[in-house]
Design a protein around this motif. Structure first.
Motif, PDB file in Angstrom:
ATOM      1  N   ALA A 251      87.015 -28.307 -33.005  1.00  0.00           N
ATOM      2  CA  ALA A 251      87.222 -28.768 -34.377  1.00  0.00           C
ATOM      3  C   ALA A 251      87.906 -30.129 -34.396  1.00  0.00           C
ATOM      4  O   ALA A 251      87.806 -30.868 -35.347  1.00  0.00           O
ATOM      5  CB  ALA A 251      88.054 -27.757 -35.159  1.00  0.00           C
ATOM      6  N   ARG A 252      88.569 -30.466 -33.299  1.00  0.00           N
ATOM      7  CA  ARG A 252      89.243 -31.756 -33.204  1.00  0.00           C
ATOM      8  C   ARG A 252      88.468 -32.715 -32.317  1.00  0.00           C
ATOM      9  O   ARG A 252      88.986 -33.720 -31.883  1.00  0.00           O
ATOM     10  CB  ARG A 252      90.653 -31.538 -32.654  1.00  0.00           C
ATOM     11  CG  ARG A 252      91.491 -30.705 -33.601  1.00  0.00           C
ATOM     12  CD  ARG A 252      92.804 -30.333 -32.934  1.00  0.00           C
ATOM     13  NE  ARG A 252      93.559 -29.453 -33.796  1.00  0.00           N
ATOM     14  CZ  ARG A 252      93.409 -28.140 -33.836  1.00  0.00           C
ATOM     15  NH1 ARG A 252      92.522 -27.549 -33.074  1.00  0.00           N
ATOM     16  NH2 ARG A 252      94.149 -27.421 -34.642  1.00  0.00           N
ATOM     17  N   GLY A 253      87.217 -32.397 -31.996  1.00  0.00           N
ATOM     18  CA  GLY A 253      86.376 -33.291 -31.234  1.00  0.00           C
ATOM     19  C   GLY A 253      86.288 -33.030 -29.755  1.00  0.00           C
ATOM     20  O   GLY A 253      85.758 -33.853 -29.031  1.00  0.00           O
ATOM     21  N   TRP A 254      86.763 -31.883 -29.243  1.00  0.00           N
ATOM     22  CA  TRP A 254      86.739 -31.624 -27.813  1.00  0.00           C
ATOM     23  C   TRP A 254      85.359 -31.142 -27.389  1.00  0.00           C
ATOM     24  O   TRP A 254      84.819 -30.184 -27.918  1.00  0.00           O
ATOM     25  CB  TRP A 254      87.772 -30.567 -27.443  1.00  0.00           C
ATOM     26  CG  TRP A 254      87.763 -30.287 -25.981  1.00  0.00           C
ATOM     27  CD1 TRP A 254      87.140 -29.235 -25.373  1.00  0.00           C
ATOM     28  CD2 TRP A 254      88.343 -31.062 -24.948  1.00  0.00           C
ATOM     29  NE1 TRP A 254      87.317 -29.315 -24.019  1.00  0.00           N
ATOM     30  CE2 TRP A 254      88.051 -30.431 -23.732  1.00  0.00           C
ATOM     31  CE3 TRP A 254      89.083 -32.236 -24.925  1.00  0.00           C
ATOM     32  CZ2 TRP A 254      88.475 -30.923 -22.507  1.00  0.00           C
ATOM     33  CZ3 TRP A 254      89.511 -32.725 -23.710  1.00  0.00           C
ATOM     34  CH2 TRP A 254      89.203 -32.073 -22.525  1.00  0.00           C
ATOM     35  N   VAL A 255      84.775 -31.859 -26.446  1.00  0.00           N
ATOM     36  CA  VAL A 255      83.517 -31.454 -25.830  1.00  0.00           C
ATOM     37  C   VAL A 255      83.592 -31.875 -24.374  1.00  0.00           C
ATOM     38  O   VAL A 255      84.231 -32.870 -24.026  1.00  0.00           O
ATOM     39  CB  VAL A 255      82.295 -32.072 -26.543  1.00  0.00           C
ATOM     40  CG1 VAL A 255      82.301 -33.584 -26.437  1.00  0.00           C
ATOM     41  CG2 VAL A 255      81.006 -31.505 -25.996  1.00  0.00           C
ATOM     42  N   THR A 256      82.977 -31.096 -23.512  1.00  0.00           N
ATOM     43  CA  THR A 256      82.922 -31.455 -22.105  1.00  0.00           C
ATOM     44  C   THR A 256      81.495 -31.282 -21.640  1.00  0.00           C
ATOM     45  O   THR A 256      80.709 -30.568 -22.270  1.00  0.00           O
ATOM     46  CB  THR A 256      83.910 -30.608 -21.280  1.00  0.00           C
ATOM     47  OG1 THR A 256      83.966 -31.115 -19.964  1.00  0.00           O
ATOM     48  CG2 THR A 256      83.525 -29.160 -21.262  1.00  0.00           C
ATOM     49  N   ASN A 257      81.115 -31.973 -20.571  1.00  0.00           N
ATOM     50  CA  ASN A 257      79.736 -31.873 -20.131  1.00  0.00           C
ATOM     51  C   ASN A 257      79.607 -32.032 -18.633  1.00  0.00           C
ATOM     52  O   ASN A 257      80.531 -32.480 -17.959  1.00  0.00           O
ATOM     53  CB  ASN A 257      78.863 -32.883 -20.867  1.00  0.00           C
ATOM     54  CG  ASN A 257      79.232 -34.313 -20.564  1.00  0.00           C
ATOM     55  OD1 ASN A 257      79.128 -34.766 -19.434  1.00  0.00           O
ATOM     56  ND2 ASN A 257      79.660 -35.047 -21.574  1.00  0.00           N
ATOM     57  N   ALA A 258      78.431 -31.652 -18.158  1.00  0.00           N
ATOM     58  CA  ALA A 258      78.045 -31.842 -16.766  1.00  0.00           C
ATOM     59  C   ALA A 258      76.651 -32.440 -16.792  1.00  0.00           C
ATOM     60  O   ALA A 258      75.771 -31.939 -17.491  1.00  0.00           O
ATOM     61  CB  ALA A 258      78.051 -30.512 -16.026  1.00  0.00           C
ATOM     62  N   SER A 259      76.448 -33.511 -16.069  1.00  0.00           N
ATOM     63  CA  SER A 259      75.124 -34.134 -16.035  1.00  0.00           C
ATOM     64  C   SER A 259      74.513 -33.962 -14.653  1.00  0.00           C
ATOM     65  O   SER A 259      75.226 -33.853 -13.657  1.00  0.00           O
ATOM     66  CB  SER A 259      75.208 -35.612 -16.400  1.00  0.00           C
ATOM     67  OG  SER A 259      75.963 -36.312 -15.436  1.00  0.00           O
ATOM     68  N   ALA A 260      73.185 -33.911 -14.604  1.00  0.00           N
ATOM     69  CA  ALA A 260      72.473 -33.800 -13.332  1.00  0.00           C
ATOM     70  C   ALA A 260      71.316 -34.783 -13.313  1.00  0.00           C
ATOM     71  O   ALA A 260      70.514 -34.835 -14.253  1.00  0.00           O
ATOM     72  CB  ALA A 260      71.957 -32.382 -13.130  1.00  0.00           C
ATOM     73  N   ASN A 261      71.255 -35.579 -12.251  1.00  0.00           N
ATOM     74  CA  ASN A 261      70.156 -36.527 -12.037  1.00  0.00           C
ATOM     75  C   ASN A 261      69.227 -36.073 -10.920  1.00  0.00           C
ATOM     76  O   ASN A 261      68.158 -36.639 -10.748  1.00  0.00           O
ATOM     77  CB  ASN A 261      70.710 -37.908 -11.662  1.00  0.00           C
ATOM     78  CG  ASN A 261      71.538 -38.500 -12.770  1.00  0.00           C
ATOM     79  OD1 ASN A 261      71.186 -38.416 -13.936  1.00  0.00           O
ATOM     80  ND2 ASN A 261      72.659 -39.082 -12.405  1.00  0.00           N
ATOM     81  N   LEU A 262      69.672 -35.070 -10.148  1.00  0.00           N
ATOM     82  CA  LEU A 262      68.927 -34.602  -8.989  1.00  0.00           C
ATOM     83  C   LEU A 262      68.822 -33.084  -8.998  1.00  0.00           C
ATOM     84  O   LEU A 262      69.710 -32.395  -9.523  1.00  0.00           O
ATOM     85  CB  LEU A 262      69.639 -35.031  -7.700  1.00  0.00           C
ATOM     86  CG  LEU A 262      69.945 -36.518  -7.527  1.00  0.00           C
ATOM     87  CD1 LEU A 262      70.813 -36.737  -6.305  1.00  0.00           C
ATOM     88  CD2 LEU A 262      68.658 -37.316  -7.443  1.00  0.00           C
ATOM     89  N   ASP A 263      67.766 -32.563  -8.384  1.00  0.00           N
ATOM     90  CA  ASP A 263      67.629 -31.116  -8.287  1.00  0.00           C
ATOM     91  C   ASP A 263      68.477 -30.585  -7.125  1.00  0.00           C
ATOM     92  O   ASP A 263      69.183 -31.347  -6.456  1.00  0.00           O
ATOM     93  CB  ASP A 263      66.156 -30.706  -8.169  1.00  0.00           C
ATOM     94  CG  ASP A 263      65.485 -31.120  -6.864  1.00  0.00           C
ATOM     95  OD1 ASP A 263      66.178 -31.454  -5.878  1.00  0.00           O
ATOM     96  OD2 ASP A 263      64.238 -31.101  -6.831  1.00  0.00           O
ATOM     97  N   ALA A 264      68.392 -29.291  -6.865  1.00  0.00           N
ATOM     98  CA  ALA A 264      69.208 -28.660  -5.831  1.00  0.00           C
ATOM     99  C   ALA A 264      68.920 -29.205  -4.430  1.00  0.00           C
ATOM    100  O   ALA A 264      69.759 -29.093  -3.541  1.00  0.00           O
ATOM    101  CB  ALA A 264      68.994 -27.148  -5.850  1.00  0.00           C
ATOM    102  N   ASN A 265      67.757 -29.805  -4.238  1.00  0.00           N
ATOM    103  CA  ASN A 265      67.390 -30.386  -2.948  1.00  0.00           C
ATOM    104  C   ASN A 265      67.701 -31.874  -2.866  1.00  0.00           C
ATOM    105  O   ASN A 265      67.301 -32.532  -1.903  1.00  0.00           O
ATOM    106  CB  ASN A 265      65.906 -30.142  -2.657  1.00  0.00           C
ATOM    107  CG  ASN A 265      65.599 -28.668  -2.507  1.00  0.00           C
ATOM    108  OD1 ASN A 265      66.347 -27.936  -1.867  1.00  0.00           O
ATOM    109  ND2 ASN A 265      64.516 -28.234  -3.114  1.00  0.00           N
ATOM    110  N   GLY A 266      68.354 -32.414  -3.874  1.00  0.00           N
ATOM    111  CA  GLY A 266      68.721 -33.822  -3.858  1.00  0.00           C
ATOM    112  C   GLY A 266      67.600 -34.757  -4.272  1.00  0.00           C
ATOM    113  O   GLY A 266      67.695 -35.965  -4.072  1.00  0.00           O
ATOM    114  N   GLN A 267      66.544 -34.219  -4.896  1.00  0.00           N
ATOM    115  CA  GLN A 267      65.407 -35.021  -5.331  1.00  0.00           C
ATOM    116  C   GLN A 267      65.520 -35.327  -6.827  1.00  0.00           C
ATOM    117  O   GLN A 267      65.970 -34.492  -7.612  1.00  0.00           O
ATOM    118  CB  GLN A 267      64.093 -34.272  -5.077  1.00  0.00           C
ATOM    119  CG  GLN A 267      63.869 -33.909  -3.617  1.00  0.00           C
ATOM    120  CD  GLN A 267      63.745 -35.146  -2.751  1.00  0.00           C
ATOM    121  OE1 GLN A 267      62.979 -36.056  -3.031  1.00  0.00           O
ATOM    122  NE2 GLN A 267      64.541 -35.197  -1.683  1.00  0.00           N
ATOM    123  N   ALA A 268      65.067 -36.516  -7.227  1.00  0.00           N
ATOM    124  CA  ALA A 268      65.046 -36.877  -8.648  1.00  0.00           C
ATOM    125  C   ALA A 268      64.095 -35.945  -9.393  1.00  0.00           C
ATOM    126  O   ALA A 268      63.082 -35.492  -8.843  1.00  0.00           O
ATOM    127  CB  ALA A 268      64.605 -38.332  -8.814  1.00  0.00           C
TER     128      ALA A 268
END
Length: 157
Positions: free
Chosen positions: A32-49
């Motif tokens: 309610a006060r603007g708190w958000v957190t995230n996780a981003s992923a650029n690669l799959d589990a094998n390290g490939q785009a």
């Protein structure tokens, strides 16, 4: 997040915003006060785009530690804007009541065409690479102390 024995493909970004009343956002009242957190992923589990012509699965573990909701959104690696597909939004959210597995987890598929038996699907575009951001709105303590972990996205086809 991947176990410590493997290279993590998801990258955490906890956006710390001071709450007006001085409370820590892990109490679940921070959104309610603007708190958000995230996780981003650029690669799959094998390290490939990520390849828009392939099929991937993210298994979101049960009991996502959020007070409000979670979402996963796909972005175009070239424009950094949401991936343009035939779907209105390239995303899935707990607000849309995704189908859950018997253990409470949620399988989210990313591919150009809906895989057979894939209830939770986000469309991709052949010839386009993409990345994803998994957001938690009103994150709770298990996110901060890392007792709840988001696994890497697996290529399944």
């Amino acid at each position: 997040m991947a176990d410590q024995g493997r290279r993590a493909q998801f990258r955490r970004a906890d956006h710390v915003l001071l709450c007006r009343d001085g409370e820590h956002p892990s109490n679940g009242r921070g959104h309610a006060r603007g708190w958000v957190t995230n996780a981003s992923a650029n690669l799959d589990a094998n390290g490939q785009a990520f390849d828009g012509a392939k099929t991937y699965r993210l298994r979101v573990p049960a009991n996502v530690p959020v007070k409000d909701f979670w979402s996963v959104v796909l972005y175009d690696t070239q424009t950094r804007s949401m991936l343009q597909t035939d779907q209105r939004f390239p995303s899935l959210s707990s607000r849309t009541k995704p189908k859950t597995n018997p253990d409470g987890s949620v399988d989210v598929y990313f591919s150009p065409k809906r895989p057979a038996n894939a209830d939770n699907w986000v469309q991709t575009v052949p010839g386009k690479s993409w990345f994803t951001i998994f957001r938690l709105y009103g994150p709770l303590q298990p996110w901060f102390d890392k007792t709840w972990k988001l696994p890497d996205i697996q290529r399944v086809g």
